[in-house]
Scaffold this motif. Structure first.
Motif, mmCIF file in Angstrom:
data_model
loop_
_atom_site.group_PDB
_atom_site.id
_atom_site.type_symbol
_atom_site.label_atom_id
_atom_site.label_comp_id
_atom_site.label_asym_id
_atom_site.label_seq_id
_atom_site.Cartn_x
_atom_site.Cartn_y
_atom_site.Cartn_z
ATOM 1 N N MET A 1 33.144 -28.879 19.945
ATOM 2 C CA MET A 1 32.641 -28.641 18.803
ATOM 3 C C MET A 1 31.114 -29.342 18.999
ATOM 4 S SD MET A 1 34.125 -29.509 15.329
ATOM 5 C CE MET A 1 35.834 -28.865 15.939
ATOM 6 N N CYS A 2 29.876 -28.726 18.574
ATOM 7 C CA CYS A 2 28.583 -29.309 19.047
ATOM 8 C C CYS A 2 27.785 -28.734 17.760
ATOM 9 C CB CYS A 2 28.000 -28.532 20.100
ATOM 10 S SG CYS A 2 26.465 -29.069 20.641
ATOM 11 N N TYR A 3 27.086 -29.849 17.083
ATOM 12 C CA TYR A 3 26.133 -29.608 15.954
ATOM 13 C C TYR A 3 24.736 -29.709 16.608
ATOM 14 C CZ TYR A 3 30.036 -28.894 13.026
ATOM 15 O OH TYR A 3 31.327 -28.637 12.281
ATOM 16 N N PRO A 4 24.062 -28.874 16.944
ATOM 17 C CA PRO A 4 22.691 -28.849 17.311
ATOM 18 C C PRO A 4 21.672 -29.168 16.392
ATOM 19 C CG PRO A 4 23.540 -26.421 17.393
ATOM 20 C CD PRO A 4 24.336 -27.266 16.963
ATOM 21 N N LEU A 5 20.928 -29.984 16.294
ATOM 22 C CA LEU A 5 19.579 -30.408 15.389
ATOM 23 C C LEU A 5 18.207 -30.246 16.099
ATOM 24 C CD1 LEU A 5 21.843 -32.365 13.847
ATOM 25 C CD2 LEU A 5 19.795 -32.513 12.407
ATOM 26 N N PRO A 6 17.791 -28.657 15.889
ATOM 27 C CA PRO A 6 16.391 -28.460 16.387
ATOM 28 C C PRO A 6 15.205 -29.319 15.581
ATOM 29 C CG PRO A 6 17.309 -26.519 15.494
ATOM 30 C CD PRO A 6 18.346 -27.595 15.107
ATOM 31 N N VAL A 7 14.383 -29.903 16.254
ATOM 32 C CA VAL A 7 13.180 -30.590 15.580
ATOM 33 C C VAL A 7 12.168 -30.059 16.047
ATOM 34 C CG1 VAL A 7 12.343 -32.885 14.881
ATOM 35 C CG2 VAL A 7 14.913 -32.557 14.998
ATOM 36 N N SER A 8 10.696 -29.925 15.512
ATOM 37 C CA SER A 8 9.634 -29.625 15.959
ATOM 38 C C SER A 8 8.607 -29.948 14.820
ATOM 39 C CB SER A 8 9.525 -28.075 16.218
ATOM 40 O OG SER A 8 9.793 -27.340 14.804
ATOM 41 N N VAL B 1 16.055 -30.482 20.865
ATOM 42 C CA VAL B 1 17.099 -30.135 20.111
ATOM 43 C C VAL B 1 18.104 -31.408 20.482
ATOM 44 C CG1 VAL B 1 18.322 -28.664 21.884
ATOM 45 C CG2 VAL B 1 19.198 -28.663 19.502
ATOM 46 N N PHE B 2 18.895 -32.155 19.325
ATOM 47 C CA PHE B 2 19.641 -33.136 19.666
ATOM 48 C C PHE B 2 21.107 -32.845 19.014
ATOM 49 C CE2 PHE B 2 15.512 -34.413 18.175
ATOM 50 C CZ PHE B 2 15.073 -35.359 19.299
ATOM 51 N N LEU B 3 22.024 -32.874 20.083
ATOM 52 C CA LEU B 3 23.567 -32.590 20.200
ATOM 53 C C LEU B 3 24.295 -33.568 19.633
ATOM 54 C CD1 LEU B 3 23.493 -30.520 23.586
ATOM 55 C CD2 LEU B 3 22.480 -29.900 21.269
#
Ligand SMILES: Cc1cc2nc3c(=O)[nH]c(=O)nc-3n(C[C@H](O)[C@H](O)[C@H](O)COP(=O)(O)O)c2cc1C
Length: 178
Positions: A1-8, A85-87
């Motif tokens: 179970m992985c919730y990726p948070l992309p940031v730019s 991206v932060f996992l």
């Protein structure tokens, strides 16, 4: 179970500034322990060989503390990549299986980047600032962060990209039974 948070964009710039400040202040807030000295025997030898090759590619000598500090700080500029991206993951028991899920997600993500001519840098060092990243992005305490990855089009001339990390030969790492 992985919730990726992309940031730019501006948010990544803001995060970079905060991470540089926390790193300089030595304010580490990891969710999971990581001890470089825990690598023993052959594993420690491989870790040292990788570090040596990487720093040599950047012309940084072992005794050059400032050079090493600057090279490490590149992590918090996301190696100049436009995206990271932060996992994040929820916690179940000892987290080992969920961490495996995150690793599988990361590998698939890295391969899909490569298939499109992009490149990614997995960065354990971002995990040392889990609480800071949660605060900047407004993430719930329940979600823990293992690591993050910077990504974009790779610069083949970047010093860190001039080195290719060796792989242990299959005959050494796999034992076949039949
Ligand atoms: C899970 C993981 C975490 C890593 N963390 C960092 C890191 O924090 N900073 C860094 O510069 N390299 C880190 N590396 C190493 C690089 O991202 C990269 O994998 C290495 O230079 C080898 O590249 P290659 O796999 O394309 O040969 C990490 C690698 C992995 C697999």
């Amino acid at each position: 179970m992985c919730y990726p948070l992309p940031v730019s964009g501006q948010k990544l710039v803001e995060l970079s500034q905060v991470l540089h400040a926390k790193n300089t202040a030595g304010e580490f807030t990891p969710d999971f322990s990581f001890d470089m000295d825990a690598f023993y025997g052959t594993y420690g030898d491989r870790k040292n060989a990788q570090g040596k090759a990487y720093y040599e590619a950047m012309n940084i000598m072992r005794e050059d503390e400032e050079g090493r500090r600057q090279a490490t700080a590149l992590n918090f500029s996301f190696f100049n990549a436009p995206q990271a991206v932060f996992l994040f993951m929820p916690v179940f028991g000892d987290s080992v299986r969920t961490a495996g899920d995150v690793g599988m997600y990361a590998q698939t993500f890295l391969l899909s980047l490569a298939a499109r001519g992009l490149g990614g840098i997995p960065q354990t060092s971002l995990g040392f600032f889990a609480q800071t990243i949660r605060e900047v992005l407004g993430i719930s305490e329940e979600m823990k962060m293992l690591f993050g990855m910077s990504f974009g089009y790779p610069d083949a001339n970047a010093p860190g990209n001039r080195t290719q990390v060796d792989r242990v030969p299959i005959a050494e790492s796999v034992t076949f039974h039949s």
